[in-house]
Design a protein around this motif. Structure first.
Motif, short mmCIF file in Angstrom:
data_model
loop_
_atom_site.label_atom_id
_atom_site.label_comp_id
_atom_site.label_asym_id
_atom_site.label_seq_id
_atom_site.Cartn_x
_atom_site.Cartn_y
_atom_site.Cartn_z
N LEU A 84 0.82 -1.21 0.00
CA LEU A 84 0.00 0.00 0.00
C LEU A 84 0.86 1.26 0.00
O LEU A 84 0.52 2.24 -0.66
CB LEU A 84 -0.94 -0.02 1.22
N TYR A 126 -0.34 2.21 7.35
CA TYR A 126 -1.35 1.44 6.63
C TYR A 126 -2.76 1.91 6.96
O TYR A 126 -3.62 2.00 6.08
CB TYR A 126 -1.19 -0.06 6.91
N TYR A 148 -5.39 3.32 4.19
CA TYR A 148 -6.76 2.86 3.94
C TYR A 148 -7.78 3.98 4.16
O TYR A 148 -8.79 4.05 3.45
CB TYR A 148 -7.09 1.66 4.83
#
Length: 179
Positions: free
Chosen positions: A73, A159, A163
């Motif tokens: 990511l 992370y 998101y």
């Protein structure tokens, strides 16, 4: 031109001269009689040296490229952030230059009139293509500002904020596209 020279005699002879003990003298005699070898050298032009260097570079292993790693990511977000920044800059500078060179064609009235004549699917597609990079780049910019202030620097928080940026981008893109 090839020449032959002896390699390995100098250091042992100097060592024997500066330390004249019997053990050292015996070692240097043994060493000079055994460690004698010859090598051949050759004079090269500078262009030959460059050719040899390029041939060596071709046989070296290359460093790993990002395509061999599992997508993460963090680096996907970084690539997409750069791509959206370039796209938004290209749109801004492109429209600005178009307005500079043809102000009567690209003024607000003509642009609104042109967009009104487009089918609804093209309008929604255009709104989506404009709002997606804008919202992602904006939210990811806020994320980077938080990083610059020293917040969310752990892997887990990087992370979770990644998101959050994806979720906020999806919601705001849908909102700007359809409302």
């Amino acid at each position: 031109m090839l020449s032959t020279r002896a390699v390995g005699l100098g250091p042992s002879l100097r060592q024997a001269a500066f330390r004249p003990t019997r053990a050292q003298a015996l070692k240097s005699v043994v060493r000079t009689s055994i460690a004698k070898r010859t090598i051949q050298t050759e004079r090269l032009k500078p262009t030959d040296a460059i050719d040899i260097l390029n041939k060596q570079r071709l046989s070296r292993p290359s460093s790993p490229h990002f395509t061999i790693y599992q997508p993460q990511l963090t680096w996907l977000g970084s690539i997409f952030n750069r791509a959206t920044g370039v796209a938004l800059s290209a749109l801004l500078y492109g429209f600005s230059l178009a307005y500079l060179f043809a102000p009567t064609t690209f003024d607000s009235a003509h642009v609104i009139e042109f967009v009104q004549g487009l089918p609804d699917a093209v309008k929604y597609g255009g709104k989506f293509l404009l709002s997606l990079p804008f919202t992602f780049h904006s939210f990811n910019g806020l994320r980077h500002l938080a990083w610059d202030s020293g917040r969310f620097l752990t892997v887990k928080s990087a992370y979770s904020t990644g998101y959050a940026v994806i979720g906020a981008t999806a919601l705001s893109t849908l909102y700007l596209t359809f409302f």
